[in-house]
Design a protein around this motif. Sequence first.
Motif, PDB file in Angstrom:
ATOM      1  N   VAL A  14      -0.750  26.202 -34.230  1.00  0.00           N
ATOM      2  CA  VAL A  14       0.368  26.893 -34.887  1.00  0.00           C
ATOM      3  C   VAL A  14      -0.173  27.899 -35.911  1.00  0.00           C
ATOM      4  CG1 VAL A  14       2.387  26.590 -36.369  1.00  0.00           C
ATOM      5  CG2 VAL A  14       1.921  24.953 -34.542  1.00  0.00           C
ATOM      6  N   ILE A  15      -1.173  27.487 -36.671  1.00  0.00           N
ATOM      7  CA  ILE A  15      -1.774  28.396 -37.656  1.00  0.00           C
ATOM      8  C   ILE A  15      -2.364  29.616 -36.966  1.00  0.00           C
ATOM      9  CG2 ILE A  15      -3.642  28.612 -39.351  1.00  0.00           C
ATOM     10  CD1 ILE A  15      -3.067  25.634 -40.073  1.00  0.00           C
ATOM     11  N   ILE A  16      -3.046  29.398 -35.847  1.00  0.00           N
ATOM     12  CA  ILE A  16      -3.619  30.529 -35.102  1.00  0.00           C
ATOM     13  C   ILE A  16      -2.513  31.426 -34.557  1.00  0.00           C
ATOM     14  CG2 ILE A  16      -4.885  31.127 -32.989  1.00  0.00           C
ATOM     15  CD1 ILE A  16      -6.770  28.811 -33.664  1.00  0.00           C
ATOM     16  N   ALA A  17      -1.426  30.841 -34.074  1.00  0.00           N
ATOM     17  CA  ALA A  17      -0.308  31.642 -33.566  1.00  0.00           C
ATOM     18  C   ALA A  17       0.335  32.477 -34.674  1.00  0.00           C
ATOM     19  CB  ALA A  17       0.739  30.742 -32.912  1.00  0.00           C
ATOM     20  N   ILE A  18       0.315  31.976 -35.889  1.00  0.00           N
ATOM     21  CA  ILE A  18       0.873  32.735 -37.014  1.00  0.00           C
ATOM     22  C   ILE A  18      -0.092  33.837 -37.449  1.00  0.00           C
ATOM     23  CG2 ILE A  18       1.495  32.565 -39.473  1.00  0.00           C
ATOM     24  CD1 ILE A  18       2.695  29.791 -38.799  1.00  0.00           C
ATOM     25  N   VAL A  19      -1.374  33.526 -37.482  1.00  0.00           N
ATOM     26  CA  VAL A  19      -2.374  34.496 -37.938  1.00  0.00           C
ATOM     27  C   VAL A  19      -2.610  35.598 -36.899  1.00  0.00           C
ATOM     28  CG1 VAL A  19      -4.808  34.759 -38.597  1.00  0.00           C
ATOM     29  CG2 VAL A  19      -3.485  32.839 -39.468  1.00  0.00           C
ATOM     30  N   THR A  20      -2.577  35.235 -35.611  1.00  0.00           N
ATOM     31  CA  THR A  20      -2.814  36.211 -34.535  1.00  0.00           C
ATOM     32  C   THR A  20      -1.646  36.178 -33.551  1.00  0.00           C
ATOM     33  OG1 THR A  20      -4.031  34.607 -33.227  1.00  0.00           O
ATOM     34  CG2 THR A  20      -5.329  35.988 -34.701  1.00  0.00           C
ATOM     35  N   PRO A  21      -0.495  36.689 -33.938  1.00  0.00           N
ATOM     36  CA  PRO A  21       0.684  36.582 -33.069  1.00  0.00           C
ATOM     37  C   PRO A  21       0.563  37.446 -31.810  1.00  0.00           C
ATOM     38  CG  PRO A  21       1.166  37.985 -34.940  1.00  0.00           C
ATOM     39  CD  PRO A  21      -0.211  37.420 -35.172  1.00  0.00           C
ATOM     40  N   GLU A  22       1.073  36.918 -30.709  1.00  0.00           N
ATOM     41  CA  GLU A  22       1.176  37.643 -29.443  1.00  0.00           C
ATOM     42  C   GLU A  22       2.659  37.903 -29.211  1.00  0.00           C
ATOM     43  OE1 GLU A  22      -1.009  38.574 -26.914  1.00  0.00           O
ATOM     44  OE2 GLU A  22      -2.793  38.021 -28.048  1.00  0.00           O
ATOM     45  N   THR A  23       3.179  38.938 -29.825  1.00  0.00           N
ATOM     46  CA  THR A  23       4.617  39.207 -29.741  1.00  0.00           C
ATOM     47  C   THR A  23       4.932  40.506 -29.010  1.00  0.00           C
ATOM     48  OG1 THR A  23       4.530  40.254 -31.915  1.00  0.00           O
ATOM     49  CG2 THR A  23       5.135  37.917 -31.851  1.00  0.00           C
ATOM     50  N   ASP A  24       3.933  41.102 -28.355  1.00  0.00           N
ATOM     51  CA  ASP A  24       4.163  42.370 -27.676  1.00  0.00           C
ATOM     52  C   ASP A  24       5.195  42.262 -26.557  1.00  0.00           C
ATOM     53  OD1 ASP A  24       2.260  43.443 -29.337  1.00  0.00           O
ATOM     54  OD2 ASP A  24       0.648  43.345 -27.848  1.00  0.00           O
ATOM     55  N   ASP A  25       5.281  41.108 -25.930  1.00  0.00           N
ATOM     56  CA  ASP A  25       6.220  40.951 -24.822  1.00  0.00           C
ATOM     57  C   ASP A  25       7.555  40.337 -25.249  1.00  0.00           C
ATOM     58  OD1 ASP A  25       5.155  38.483 -25.351  1.00  0.00           O
ATOM     59  OD2 ASP A  25       4.871  37.920 -23.256  1.00  0.00           O
ATOM     60  N   CYS A  26       7.822  40.246 -26.543  1.00  0.00           N
ATOM     61  CA  CYS A  26       9.117  39.762 -27.034  1.00  0.00           C
ATOM     62  C   CYS A  26      10.119  40.899 -26.902  1.00  0.00           C
ATOM     63  CB  CYS A  26       9.019  39.305 -28.492  1.00  0.00           C
ATOM     64  SG  CYS A  26       8.036  37.830 -28.729  1.00  0.00           S
ATOM     65  N   ILE A  27      10.904  40.866 -25.826  1.00  0.00           N
ATOM     66  CA  ILE A  27      11.816  41.988 -25.551  1.00  0.00           C
ATOM     67  C   ILE A  27      13.289  41.580 -25.574  1.00  0.00           C
ATOM     68  CG2 ILE A  27      10.155  43.347 -24.239  1.00  0.00           C
ATOM     69  CD1 ILE A  27      11.380  42.160 -21.684  1.00  0.00           C
ATOM     70  N   LEU A  28      13.569  40.304 -25.456  1.00  0.00           N
ATOM     71  CA  LEU A  28      14.952  39.844 -25.465  1.00  0.00           C
ATOM     72  C   LEU A  28      15.496  39.817 -26.883  1.00  0.00           C
ATOM     73  CD1 LEU A  28      14.678  36.902 -22.914  1.00  0.00           C
ATOM     74  CD2 LEU A  28      15.502  39.221 -22.491  1.00  0.00           C
ATOM     75  N   PHE A  29      16.826  39.872 -26.984  1.00  0.00           N
ATOM     76  CA  PHE A  29      17.474  39.829 -28.289  1.00  0.00           C
ATOM     77  C   PHE A  29      17.118  38.537 -29.018  1.00  0.00           C
ATOM     78  CE2 PHE A  29      21.051  38.448 -30.924  1.00  0.00           C
ATOM     79  CZ  PHE A  29      21.073  39.488 -31.826  1.00  0.00           C
ATOM     80  N   GLY A  30      16.607  38.652 -30.230  1.00  0.00           N
ATOM     81  CA  GLY A  30      16.293  37.507 -31.067  1.00  0.00           C
ATOM     82  C   GLY A  30      14.974  36.824 -30.736  1.00  0.00           C
ATOM     83  N   GLU A  31      14.274  37.267 -29.709  1.00  0.00           N
ATOM     84  CA  GLU A  31      13.045  36.598 -29.294  1.00  0.00           C
ATOM     85  C   GLU A  31      11.942  36.708 -30.349  1.00  0.00           C
ATOM     86  OE1 GLU A  31      10.396  36.310 -25.214  1.00  0.00           O
ATOM     87  OE2 GLU A  31      11.656  38.056 -25.540  1.00  0.00           O
TER      88      GLU A  31
END
Length: 172
Positions: A14-31
């Motif tokens: 979880v800490i790694i996901a917060i420090v290095t987020p992979e959010t480029d493919d978050c395309i849906l509303f609220g994702e």
Amino acid sequence: YTLLQMRLTYIMSVIIAIVTPETDDCILFGEYAFYWFNHILLLVLPAAYVANGSVSCFPQSMSSTTKHTPISTWTFNTLWWQFSCAVFSVFYFIPVTLLAVYSGLNLNFMLHPPHDHFALQGQWFRLIAVAMLAVLFGVSRALVLWAESSFMVQGNKNNKRSETDKKTKKLS
């Protein structure tokens, strides 16, 4: 209790996901907002449960009426680490991979590795990831154990101070 113990083991992911987020493919509303909300809760809630004593990296003290022999802190954490690694591996190699193949989505990088990762390359990337996560999960248990023992020591110091203050007030 079991899910909380597993969450303590997975805390570094979880800490790694917060420090290095992979959010480029978050395309849906609220994702995008859900990604952050979810990961913050996955970090804060286990910490809150440890802080209030609902879950611990220390084995529960056995009462004289139980027939079990007490286990060491090392054994307790090793068993939870092994169980958590096994559950994680089975979950991601069977249902998540099948769901990823069915949906065509790269759920948690089960179909192909991240494009920019230094170690997760080639046909064996899933096995390398499992080995790296096993080490990371061990670090998680050690980190939570350290934090909890530091918190408990601090809490014991505060309790002793408040007891001393109470005794001083009674004497006055």
